[in-house]
Design a protein around this motif. Sequence first.
Motif, short mmCIF file in Angstrom:
data_model
loop_
_atom_site.label_atom_id
_atom_site.label_comp_id
_atom_site.label_asym_id
_atom_site.label_seq_id
_atom_site.Cartn_x
_atom_site.Cartn_y
_atom_site.Cartn_z
N LEU A 164 0.83 -1.21 0.00
CA LEU A 164 0.00 0.00 0.00
C LEU A 164 0.86 1.26 0.00
N ALA A 165 2.01 1.19 0.68
CA ALA A 165 2.88 2.36 0.79
C ALA A 165 3.79 2.56 -0.41
N HIS A 166 4.05 1.49 -1.17
CA HIS A 166 5.04 1.58 -2.24
C HIS A 166 4.47 1.36 -3.64
N THR A 167 3.15 1.33 -3.76
CA THR A 167 2.50 1.25 -5.07
C THR A 167 1.30 2.19 -5.05
N ILE A 168 0.61 2.28 -6.18
CA ILE A 168 -0.57 3.15 -6.22
C ILE A 168 -1.80 2.49 -5.58
N ALA A 169 -1.64 1.27 -5.07
CA ALA A 169 -2.78 0.60 -4.42
C ALA A 169 -3.30 1.39 -3.24
N GLY A 170 -2.43 2.14 -2.58
CA GLY A 170 -2.85 2.96 -1.46
C GLY A 170 -3.79 4.08 -1.87
N GLU A 171 -3.85 4.38 -3.17
CA GLU A 171 -4.72 5.44 -3.68
C GLU A 171 -6.05 4.91 -4.20
#
Length: 200
Positions: A164-171
């Motif tokens: 979540l912190a290192h890809t756009i999945a957190g967005e």
Amino acid sequence: MFTGIVEEVGRVVAIEHHEGRSVLTVQAQTVLEGTRIGDSIAINGTCLTVTALTPTTFTVEMVPETLRRTNLGDLVVGSGVNLERSLTPHSRMGGHFVQGHVDGTGEVRHIRTEGDSRVVLFSAPENVLPHIVPKGFIAVDGVSLTVVERLDDGFSVAFIPHTLAHTIAGEYREGTRVNLEADILGKYVANIVKQYMTQP
């Protein structure tokens, strides 16, 4: 060929639309190391060829088929994108074999927090669904993920805090469109079996 292990999140700094093609420029750092014009970089899991470089950006060209099949046409200046350079003979294989050939797009249907993870339910098109297997691999926006559950019209995965912190999945939000690439092994097996099943 890629692994589905995102190296960094880049930012779109320019988009130009021309007749028959679109030109995308992305600000990056890690993926520029050792990259030359003509090399392949996966943007949200889509394999594209670098056509221009500066010390802080790279540029790719997208044809209409790419824009139809992926979510790259949704990008605007400032959008974050998952980036990964193609495999080399010395690369570690941390995810699974990802071609960078997007099979279609899905949509975020639901997001729920479960402990420190985030479980996301995605819809998937009919051409992708037969190749989704519980506990099998799937690439979502170029990220190698393990399928938690397969449903009649989609599937779920669990994102760990690092992803979540290192890809756009957190967005991701409900309604976000994502690129999907089913596991290549499953697609080959399904193709072979289909040929045998249709033989007289």
